[in-house]
Design an enzyme around this catalytic site. Structure first.
Site, PDB file in Angstrom:
ATOM      1  N   LEU A  69       1.798   2.693   2.660  1.00 18.53           N
ATOM      2  CA  LEU A  69       2.715   2.883   3.782  1.00 18.53           C
ATOM      3  C   LEU A  69       2.434   1.890   4.905  1.00 18.53           C
ATOM      4  O   LEU A  69       1.361   1.277   4.945  1.00 18.53           O
ATOM      5  CB  LEU A  69       2.616   4.331   4.272  1.00 18.53           C
ATOM      6  CG  LEU A  69       3.022   5.369   3.210  1.00 18.53           C
ATOM      7  CD1 LEU A  69       2.603   6.779   3.617  1.00 18.53           C
ATOM      8  CD2 LEU A  69       4.529   5.315   2.952  1.00 18.53           C
ATOM      9  N   PRO A  70       3.375   1.722   5.836  1.00 21.09           N
ATOM     10  CA  PRO A  70       3.246   0.648   6.838  1.00 21.09           C
ATOM     11  C   PRO A  70       2.096   0.789   7.818  1.00 21.09           C
ATOM     12  O   PRO A  70       1.623  -0.208   8.358  1.00 21.09           O
ATOM     13  CB  PRO A  70       4.596   0.702   7.574  1.00 21.09           C
ATOM     14  CG  PRO A  70       5.524   1.386   6.650  1.00 21.09           C
ATOM     15  CD  PRO A  70       4.699   2.368   5.891  1.00 21.09           C
ATOM     16  N   THR A 100      -3.405   0.304   5.439  1.00 20.92           N
ATOM     17  CA  THR A 100      -4.415   0.027   6.456  1.00 20.92           C
ATOM     18  C   THR A 100      -4.169   0.969   7.616  1.00 20.92           C
ATOM     19  O   THR A 100      -3.121   0.922   8.252  1.00 20.92           O
ATOM     20  CB  THR A 100      -4.347  -1.438   6.924  1.00 20.92           C
ATOM     21  OG1 THR A 100      -4.515  -2.296   5.798  1.00 20.92           O
ATOM     22  CG2 THR A 100      -5.448  -1.729   7.938  1.00 20.92           C
ATOM     23  N   LYS A 175     -11.774  -3.278   5.813  1.00 24.03           N
ATOM     24  CA  LYS A 175     -10.463  -3.948   5.786  1.00 24.03           C
ATOM     25  C   LYS A 175     -10.050  -4.417   7.173  1.00 24.03           C
ATOM     26  O   LYS A 175      -9.553  -5.540   7.353  1.00 24.03           O
ATOM     27  CB  LYS A 175      -9.409  -2.983   5.220  1.00 24.03           C
ATOM     28  CG  LYS A 175      -7.952  -3.494   5.323  1.00 24.03           C
ATOM     29  CD  LYS A 175      -7.728  -4.768   4.536  1.00 24.03           C
ATOM     30  CE  LYS A 175      -6.350  -5.370   4.749  1.00 24.03           C
ATOM     31  NZ  LYS A 175      -5.246  -4.506   4.344  1.00 24.03           N
TER      32      LYS A 175
END
Length: 295
Positions: A69-70, A100, A175
Site C-alpha cells: 500500500l502507498p 514502507t 528500509k
C-alpha cells in the site's frame, strides 16, 4: 501454516502487481487479491489470481495476507476500519506488510493484531519495478526468527535478498534509513553534476570517471547515470511525493532517537522545492534540475 494453501494480496500498484504475480506463479498456493483498480486484477487473472470483492473477503479466506500500500497511514486506516483487517483477523493468521510505514505505526499494529492472536511481519521492499517483475527484490524483515523462517519461502518467490533485521519494526527502520541515505546521495550526485558542468566538465565524463574512484556507488550508476545524466524523470516511478513520505518517516525516527539529521533535512527542502515547482509526481532525482542558482 508452513505451507499455506490460500494467500491474500491487497494493493496491486507499481510494485504490488508483479509481486503478486510471482507469488501466484511460484508459491504453489491459491492467491486471492483486492485492489480498487480493476485493470491489474484483470491482468492477474491469467495467472490464476482470484478477485476479492473487499479486503474483508481476503482476510476471511486467506492464511497469509500480503499488503502493498502507498503509506503507513493507508495501512493503518485499512487495518482499523470497522470491517477492515483487524475486524476480520483470526488466530494463527499472518499479515505481511510490504509497504514502507512508520516504525511507530508498525509496532502499534503488530500489538493490535497480536490481540486478535494474529501475527504481523514488516517486510518493506527495495529496488525497482523491474526487480519486482524479475523476482529479485531486496526485502528487510522485522519478525521473530521463528516467524521469519515460516514466511521466508513465500518472500523468496519475489526477492533475491532477504534480511532478518530484528523484531517487528526493525525491517521498517532499515528500509527508512536505506531510502534516507539514497536521497542524500542523490543530492550529492546532483550537486556534483551541476558544479562540474558549470566548471567545464562534460557530465558524462564526470560520472563515468567518478565510477572509477571512491565516489562510485549504486546511486551514481543508477540514479545518476540513468536519470540525472540524461534528464529523464518519468511519472509513475518513485516520485518526489512518495520519496518525501519515506523521508518524513526517517526524520520522525531521527527526532524520536535524538539525532540531528541535517543531511536529511536538506533533502526535505529540495523535495519541498520540487513540489512547489510542479515536479512532485516526477521521479525524485528531478531535484537535480532545480540547483541552478538564480543570481
Amino acid at each position: 501454516m508452513s505451507n499455506p494453501t490460500h494467500i491474500g494480496f491487497i494493493g496491486l500498484g507499481v510494485m504490488g502487481e508483479p509481486i503478486c504475480r510471482n507469488l501466484a506463479r511460484k508459491s504453489g498456493a491459491r492467491v486471492m487479491a483486492f485492489d480498487l483498480s480493476k485493470e491489474p486484477l484483470q491482468r492477474l487473472a491469467a495467472d490464476g489470481v482470484k478477485t476479492a470483492a473487499t479486503p474483508a473477503e481476503v482476510m476471511q479466506q486467506c492464511d497469509v495476507v500480503f499488503l502493498s500500500l502507498p503509506s503507513g497511514e493507508v495501512v493503518a486506516a485499512l487495518s482499523r476500519d470497522a470491517n477492515g483487517l483487524l475486524a476480520n483477523a483470526r488466530a494463527g493468521q499472518i499479515v505481511i506488510d510490504l509497504s514502507t510505514s512508520s516504525v511507530n505505526t508498525t509496532r502499534e499494529l503488530a500489538g493490535e493484531f497480536q490481540g486478535r492472536q494474529a501475527r504481523w511481519v514488516d517486510a518493506p521492499v527495495a529496488r525497482t519495478r523491474a526487480a519486482a517483475e524479475a523476482g529479485t527484490l531486496a526485502v528487510f524483515v522485522g519478525a521473530t526468527p521463528e516467524l521469519f523462517a515460516q514466511v521466508r519461502p513465500l518472500i523468496a518467490t519475489f526477492a533475491a535478498d532477504i534480511a532478518l533485521c530484528g523484531p517487528v519494526g526493525c525491517g521498517q527502520v532499515v528500509k527508512i534509513l536505506n531510502n534516507m541515505m539514497l536521497f542524500e546521495h542523490v543530492v550529492a550526485i546532483s550537486e556534483a553534476k551541476n558544479i562540474g558542468e558549470r566548471a567545464g566538465v562534460d557530465p558524462k565524463v564526470l560520472f563515468e570517471t567518478l565510477t572509477q574512484g571512491s565516489a562510485d556507488s549504486f546511486a551514481l550508476r543508477n540514479h545518476g547515470m540513468k536519470a540525472v545524466l540524461p534528464g529523464e524523470f518519468p511519472e509513475r516511478a518513485f516520485s518526489v511525493r512518495y520519496a518525501q513520505k519515506d523521508l518524513h518517516y526517517a526524520l520522525q525516527l531521527a527526532d524520536e532517537t535524538g539525532v540531528d539529521a541535517r543531511g536529511a533535512k536538506l533533502v526535505d527542502e529540495w523535495f519541498d522545492q520540487a513540489i512547489a515547482s510542479g515536479a512532485g509526481d516526477q521521479y525524485h532525482p528531478v531535484i537535480s534540475t532545480l540547483m541552478a542558482r538564480k543570481d
